[in-house]
Each structure stands twice: as C-alpha cells, then as structure tokens.
Design an enzyme around this catalytic site. Structure first.
Site, mmCIF file in Angstrom:
data_model
loop_
_atom_site.group_PDB
_atom_site.id
_atom_site.type_symbol
_atom_site.label_atom_id
_atom_site.label_comp_id
_atom_site.label_asym_id
_atom_site.label_seq_id
_atom_site.Cartn_x
_atom_site.Cartn_y
_atom_site.Cartn_z
ATOM 1 N N VAL A 59 -14.005 -22.696 -3.198
ATOM 2 C CA VAL A 59 -15.179 -22.953 -2.376
ATOM 3 C C VAL A 59 -15.372 -21.809 -1.386
ATOM 4 O O VAL A 59 -14.457 -21.028 -1.132
ATOM 5 C CB VAL A 59 -15.039 -24.281 -1.587
ATOM 6 C CG1 VAL A 59 -14.951 -25.464 -2.526
ATOM 7 C CG2 VAL A 59 -13.833 -24.233 -0.647
ATOM 8 N N HIS A 78 0.814 -1.216 0.000
ATOM 9 C CA HIS A 78 0.000 0.000 0.000
ATOM 10 C C HIS A 78 0.850 1.269 0.000
ATOM 11 O O HIS A 78 0.348 2.345 -0.283
ATOM 12 C CB HIS A 78 -0.985 -0.004 1.172
ATOM 13 C CG HIS A 78 -0.389 0.288 2.515
ATOM 14 N ND1 HIS A 78 -0.061 -0.696 3.419
ATOM 15 C CD2 HIS A 78 -0.068 1.452 3.115
ATOM 16 C CE1 HIS A 78 0.416 -0.146 4.522
ATOM 17 N NE2 HIS A 78 0.428 1.164 4.362
ATOM 18 N N SER A 135 4.874 2.288 7.879
ATOM 19 C CA SER A 135 4.534 1.136 7.048
ATOM 20 C C SER A 135 5.709 0.685 6.195
ATOM 21 O O SER A 135 6.325 1.494 5.505
ATOM 22 C CB SER A 135 3.360 1.468 6.126
ATOM 23 O OG SER A 135 2.143 1.263 6.760
ATOM 24 N N ASP A 143 0.216 -7.697 1.725
ATOM 25 C CA ASP A 143 0.663 -6.302 1.765
ATOM 26 C C ASP A 143 2.184 -6.184 1.710
ATOM 27 O O ASP A 143 2.780 -5.321 2.352
ATOM 28 C CB ASP A 143 0.126 -5.590 3.002
ATOM 29 C CG ASP A 143 0.155 -4.073 2.848
ATOM 30 O OD1 ASP A 143 0.127 -3.595 1.696
ATOM 31 O OD2 ASP A 143 0.222 -3.360 3.865
#
Length: 527
Positions: A323, A163, A266, A193
């Site tokens: 599924v 990000h 981050s 991420d």
C-alpha cells in the site's frame, strides 16, 4: 581562631577603605581555606559541599584517555579497498544520507586532494593517497573506494556498508597490522546499507567486536574507528548527539554522533567505552562532504538483526502490505472525524500487492498492528517490515469513524525495480528524476523539512540542479504552478511540461526559509 561568620558578613560600612576591604577579604579566604584543610567546618558547611563531592564522583566516570578502548578495538577494524565498476558517489539518503545536505562518508569516491607544489612540505604526504584514489575522469573506474569494516567473529565475518562494496569485482581488507586478505560478499541489504563479507581462507582471528545489548543514551561517549580519506586506523571521539534520526532511508531510525566521520569511514564501527559496537557509521551531514560534527550510524540492534539474516540466508526478507501511506495530520484527522492525529492513512492499494486480496480500503487509517499502536506512516512501515513474509498481520483500522479489525497476509518486500513497476504512479520515476539529478522524499519523512512540499534528499553534483544551487534539504513547493506534496506529483509536473513542449520546468523551492523560483532544463545539462 578568627570568627569566620563575622568576617564573612563584613560589609562596606564596616570597612572604611578599599585597601582594608581587600585585606579583610584575604583574611576571609585564608581562614576559610585553613578551616577546610583542618576539617573545622561544621555540619552546615559539609552539607553545602556534598553536591560538589557527588558531582566529582560523576565526572570520575569520564576516562582520562580513550587509549585502552582504542587499543582493544583497532585490531578488529579493517580498511576496505575494492576494484570494479563504480556507481555514482552518494551524497544523500538515496542509500542513505542525511537531512539538509548530507554526504555519504563511504567509499573514498570523488576525493579532492589539494594541488600542492613539489616543494611544499605536505606535497609528499597527499601524493601517497592521490595514487590510490579513483580517477574521476574515467567512465569506468577500476580502482575505487576506500571504506571501513570490522570483524564480528573468529572465522572471519566482516561488517561494512553496502555502498562500500556495491558492484565490486574484488575486495581487499587490510588490518592495522598491515595483514591483507581477500573477501567475498555473503549478502547485502541496500535498505539499511549493511553488507556482510567473509574473509577467504580458514584463518582464525582473535580480535573481533561484539554488538552492545543496551542502546546508547544521548550524551554517552562514542568512538568512531575507520579509514577516512584512505588514512587507515583512525580513531575519533565524541558523544551520542541524538537518537531516532530519520535520514530518508526508509522507515528506519539512525543514531546521530558528533565524533569526526569523513569519507572512507563508511562501514566502520561506533563503539562505547567497553569497546562494544553501538552503531555502524554510514552517512554524514555536510554541504562540503567533510566532517562538521554530525554523522549517522545504523543502530546496533537493527544491524545485528540484518546481519543474522544475511549470515543464515544471504538476504533479508521483510513483510510487505503493498500500500501507499501517509501521516495523519490535524486537518486529515478533523476531516475524517478522528480524535487524534495518529495512525497511517491508506492512499493507494497496489493491484498486485498483498492488500489487494484483503478488506483494506483507501481512506482507511491503520491504528494498530498485532495489538501495537501506530503513531505515523513510518511507524507502520517499520512494524510491518519487522514481520515475516507470508504471516497474517492483524490490523485495526478506522473507517467511517468506527474502529474495526481485519487481517492481511503479508508479502515479501520487493526490490526497488519491482516496487517501481508495481506502483503505477511511478513507472519511470527513477528515470525521470535521474535526468534532473534529483532524489526526492515526502517532506514529512525527512527530519527538519517540515510538512509541506517534497524534500530534495540527493543532488547529483554534476547536474544542472546542482549548478542552479539546489541541495539536499531544499523543499519543492510547486512544479509548473501546481502545489506538490508527493514525489510522484513532481514527476507528473515534469512530464506535463514535456508534453507541452516546454524546454524547462519552473519549480518553486524553499531553501533556508526563503522561497525562490528555479527553471530546470528538460533537455539535459549542456557540457
């Protein structure tokens, strides 16, 4: 030498007044101290002191200073600046965030600098960072994010968060020494991420970090290094607070640390006392977007596996069953005649998915994959994702009270857009929820949300939902008078309200253990 036991056991009856008692107590302490200093205490006293000596040895492992570790790590950590069209700021596990009000610490987006008068002593300090901050009023912001990253090799490979560099046209890395380099994206993995960058040019670097082989224990020291609020080169210390945290980012678990982590951290490393990377900082738990002592890091073993694939092929390929699954609770276990509330219940088989060509059926409970037991739905998703596509997965399922083996050839886990198209339950789920400003997850997949309802994992701060007080961690119990347990049921409730011509949809929401009703407009937020 005074008789120590006699003095030690003196009582009020043998000391007629308080003043004499105080003198006697002083005599006890003085004699005891003298005996300790001269080594006159016998074996029983030495035994009593032994635990204290052992405790002192344990405490000696704690560093008097983190300066040596910081000095080793900081030259390998970079501040990341990007230019390009920026997506909306993340505030939750949409990629990923955290339970109960997390905010992604990356990207320096939507910074809130205090408005100070020019004669204020801190005016110039904040002004220098305001100039580099993105313009939140622009539709397409040119200057965006200030994140973090770290070198992992001499030839210039850098790890950061997806990000931080998502949709970036230009990427600039700045070292503590103020050396600047441009970098290009080698590959990204939005699911974890993680992004891998390569510094352009042939320069060889001497300072880079290695990943730790051993998993950190709860209580281990950890340092977070990064670029919070664009300040650069910041080191904070704390401990590993917990492991195995689910923050709504698929089936993967994260490390929780209490080292101060803020926006801009981050992609920076969380390192142990040997300077080895134990995690990649990616999200914080915070109603305000600032540090409250709860941050989340991508574990080193998971990050390393992803990075190896990105470095070799530029992408991550995961196995996929095709599924829809849910946990087996006690009620389901009882209704299916199961002894234990374990395994993953198949609720839907996608028409074009790999399992559609197998013997797997709805209502089957998967209890083993390749001989390994399955505890819950997240466990199944994680184990299947770890397998290579196009390989045969040996499943053991419970059907009609009997356990039987079957085999499924795994497919490649699709992109989010393709997955939404394949899942007929949610052909336009992202569009529907984007209009309301909400991102949702089943409550049982979000730490602390409980078993009932649908958890809100992200709220657009500019949406009516935010204005009405909805926040990550709240749980939607009913939509339009009908109970919900899956995000698709929330979407169905919204669509039904629209079809009836309603201007708003009524939701029952649990927040901080209290239930309330909220009406969200279906006509969009009025500016």
């Amino acid at each position: 030498m005074p008789n120590l036991p006699t003095l030690y056991h003196a009582t009020a009856e043998t000391l007629p007044n308080p003043r004499r008692y105080r003198k006697a107590r002083v005599a006890v302490l003085t004699c005891a101290a003298a005996a300790l200093g001269m080594g006159l205490l016998g074996a029983p006293s030495s035994n009593l002191l032994q635990p204290n000596r052992a405790f002192a040895q344990d405490i000696s492992r704690a560093p008097a200073s983190f300066a040596d570790v910081a000095e080793k790590v900081r030259p390998a950590v970079v501040s990341i600046f990007t230019k390009g069209s920026a997506p909306e700021a993340r505030s939750g596990p949409g990629g990923p965030g955290g339970p109960g009000g997390p905010g992604g610490p990356g990207g320096g987006r939507d910074f809130s600098f205090p408005e100070l008068p020019q004669d204020h002593p801190f005016h110039d300090f904040f002004e220098q960072f305001r100039k580099n901050a993105p313009d939140n009023n622009q539709g397409q912001r040119l200057e965006r994010a200030q994140g973090s990253g770290f070198l992992i090799s001499a030839d210039g490979f850098v790890v950061t968060n997806n990000h931080v560099v998502d949709k970036a046209a230009e990427i600039t890395l700045t070292f503590e020494s103020e050396e600047k380099y441009t970098a290009k994206v080698v590959g990204t993995d939005p699911r974890t991420d993680i992004a891998l960058l390569k510094i352009q040019g042939d320069k060889k670097f001497t300072n880079y970090l290695a990943f730790a082989d051993a998993k950190p224990r709860v209580g281990d020291w950890v340092l977070a290094v990064g670029n919070p609020f664009g300040l650069g080169g910041t080191v904070t210390a704390g401990i590993v607070s917990a492991g195995g945290r689910s923050i709504g980012a698929g089936p993967y678990d994260f490390i929780q640390i209490d080292a101060a982590v803020n926006r801009g951290n981050s992609g920076g490393p969380a390192v142990n006392l040997q300077g080895q990377v134990v995690g990649v900082n990616t999200a914080i738990y915070s109603p305000s977007g600032g540090n409250v002592g709860i941050a989340f890091s991508i574990p080193a073993d998971l990050a390393k596996n992803v990075i190896d694939q990105l470095q070799s092929s530029g992408k991550v390929a995961r196995g996929w069953l095709g599924v829809t699954i849910q946990d087996v609770n006690e009620g389901i276990a009882e209704s299916l005649g199961l002894k234990d509330a374990k395994g993953a219940l198949i609720t839907k088989i996608m028409e074009d998915g790999p399992s559609a060509k197998s013997e797997l059926k709805v209502r089957d409970v998967v209890v083993e994959v390749n001989g390994e037991q399955i505890q819950n739905s997240r466990d199944l998703a994680r184990k299947v994702a770890d397998l290579a596509p196009d390989t045969q997965a040996r499943l053991s399922v419970l059907r009609d009270g009997k356990q039987q083996p079957l085999s499924v050839k795994l497919g490649v886990f699709p992109s989010s857009d393709k997955l939404a198209a394949l899942d007929q339950d949610a052909p336009s789920a992202n569009e529907e929820m984007k209009e309301l400003g909400l991102t949702l997850s089943p409550s049982n997949e979000v730490q602390g949300a409980g078993e009932e309802g649908v958890a809100i994992t992200e709220v657009n701060p500019r949406s009516e939902a935010a204005d009405k007080g909805l926040k990550p961690g709240d749980v939607i119990l009913e939509v339009g008078g009908k109970g919900v347990s899956r995000p698709v049921q929330v979407i169905d409730g919204v669509r039904e309200a629209k079809q009836k011509g309603r201007k708003a949809v009524l939701m029952q929401v649990r927040s901080n253990r209290q239930s309330r009703f909220i009406a969200l407009s279906l006509e969009g937020k009025k500016e």
